[in-house]
Design an enzyme around this catalytic site. Structure first.
Site: not given
Ligand SMILES: C[S@@+](CC[C@H](N)C(=O)[O-])C[C@H]1O[C@@H](n2cnc3c(N)ncnc32)[C@H](O)[C@@H]1O
Length: 428
Positions: A79, A157, A259, A288, A357, A383
């Site tokens: 897997c 799983c 998450q 983000y 983030d 991440c």
């Molecule tokens: C890793 S996730 C983190 C979301 C949130 N902070 C959390 O902890 O659940 C990244 C987020 O960034 C958004 N995103 C991706 N590219 C972006 C951009 N250029 N500008 C603004 N947001 C963006 C995605 O839609 C997503 O919701």
């Protein structure tokens, strides 16, 4: 793709970002072997030749390294999901810290005084709130194999949340009794356990299919004993309520990003809120922001701020969660971070906390405009340690100092690691 000839057995030296085992070929080239662990002696029949290095996803284990154990899951080797399951959990945490140390050193020339703490998941199995299973045309249900799209059948799983066990087992059973209905109509199944809520199961139709008829109805009925079932986005409407440890809640649109490990996510969010308080921050900019995983707890802790999120549905869900909890001090902007920052430069100059983030690709284009805001504190949640390192270098070059790095084990049994880095303007 060019295939390099086989080489004599190699001893794996270490694990590298991406999770593979690293060794050196006799001719000096780097070799990356997926699934191989430090100290393993492995033979590889076919290397994939890349520019300046080789890689392999299949190997024969000649001698096991000192830490290798029998993985608790019988399909772990085939897997693609849990590539570090043959390592004891404590060792996984140590190797994650080492990956972050190496990424910071190699990519950003940042030398940490000591390896970062990796906050343990506590429970290294049964943590995933979301699982996506694939269905092949013969009706087999499973995950894709390591670096392939070959289906590895599953009926359980071990890393899926306990609430997902029964629906996964039911799918495994239906993959035998209802094989032609499943395989004929559907390409994938998304399973999601909502914290404090129900289990959702979404059957994703094959391209151009609109599944209907008695066999499909019977399949949906059988699965409905274990989850709320939707077909082709049928249950995607509306907002789910995700309960938070601080007593608040998030609103999440169907299929929206959250998450996967709610316990570790709780620890990460609590760490951010506690540090924001300790640093005396009263204002924040959450970039983000998604559905407000950090925004809502920061607002509940009394901070005022601005959240920026690209996805309109997520931004709308965040506004709704703030409205329902009477958290009036936050403005939510739907849009691209890099495009939005220049508009915020006057309003947010000197903001007390910038939290970012970003997705795996990082936030390269946001670093300079962010630095220009002269924030008092920056918290970067990442991440991917390599893109984190690249962006931290950008902040350091723009006059910031790295204060603290801490990791959170959001994805036990895999090489993935979530890192929280704190920066402050350097004293000049
Ligand atoms: C890793 S996730 C983190 C979301 C949130 N902070 C959390 O902890 O659940 C990244 C987020 O960034 C958004 N995103 C991706 N590219 C972006 C951009 N250029 N500008 C603004 N947001 C963006 C995605 O839609 C997503 O919701």
């Amino acid at each position: 793709m060019p295939v390099a000839p086989a080489a004599p057995p190699l001893t794996i030296e270490k694990l590298v970002p991406g999770g593979a085992g690293f060794a050196r070929l006799p001719d000096g080239r780097s070799a990356f072997v997926d699934g191989a662990l430090p100290g393993d002696r492995v033979s590889v029949d076919a290397w994939i030749g890349k520019k300046g290095y080789v890689e392999a996803s299949k190997f024969r284990l000649e001698t096991a390294g000192p830490e290798r154990v029998a993985p608790p899951c019988p399909i772990a080797e085939a897997c693609g999901g849990c590539n570090w399951m043959a390592l004891p959990y404590g060792a996984q945490l140590g190797y994650k810290a080492a990956l972050v140390v190496e990424a910071l050193e190699r990519t950003a020339r940042i030398k940490l005084a000591e390896p970062p703490e990796v906050v343990s998941a506590g429970e290294p199995l049964a943590y995933r709130l979301r699982v996506r299973l694939h269905v092949d045309e013969r009706g087999h249900v499973g995950f894709f194999g390591r670096r392939t799209q070959e289906l590895v059948e599953v009926s359980e799983c071990l890393v899926a949340a306990p609430e997902l066990r029964a629906p996964i087992a039911a799918l495994g059973a239906l993959a035998v009794t209802e094989r032609s209905t499943l395989g004929g109509h559907f390409a994938a199944v998304d399973l999601r356990a909502v914290p404090g809520g129900e289990v959702e199961l979404e059957l994703e139709p094959r391209a151009d299919m609109e599944p209907s008829g008695a066999p499909v109805d019977a399949l949906v009925k059988a699965l409905s004993a274990h989850a709320h079932v939707g077909v082709g986005g049928g249950r995607r409407g509306g907002l789910r309520r995700y309960e938070l440890p601080d007593g608040g809640f998030l609103r999440v649109p169907g299929g929206g990003f959250t998450q996967v490990n709610w316990a570790v996510n709780g620890a990460l969010v609590a760490a951010v809120v506690a540090a924001a308080r300790k640093r005396g921050a009263r204002s924040f900019l959450d970039l983000y922001a998604g559905v407000g995983n950090f925004t809502v707890p920061l607002a509940r802790a009394g901070l005022r701020g601005v959240a920026v999120e690209l996805e309109r549905t997520a931004a709308a869900a965040l506004r709704e969660a703030l409205r329902e909890q009477s958290l009036a001090g936050v403005e939510v902007l739907a849009g691209d971070v890099a495009g939005t920052l220049p508009r915020l430069s006057r309003k947010l100059r000197g903001v007390e906390l910038v939290l970012l983030d970003p997705p795996r690709s990082g936030a390269k284009s946001a670093v300079m405009p962010l630095a220009a805001l002269a924030p008092k504190n920056v918290a970067y949640v990442a991440c991917d340690p390599v893109t984190l390192a690249r962006d931290l270098r950008g902040f350091l070059d723009a006059g910031f100092a790295l204060e603290e790095v801490r990791c959170f084990d959001m994805f036990p049994q895999t090489h993935h690691v979530e890192t929280l880095a704190w920066l402050r303007p350097a004293r000049r």
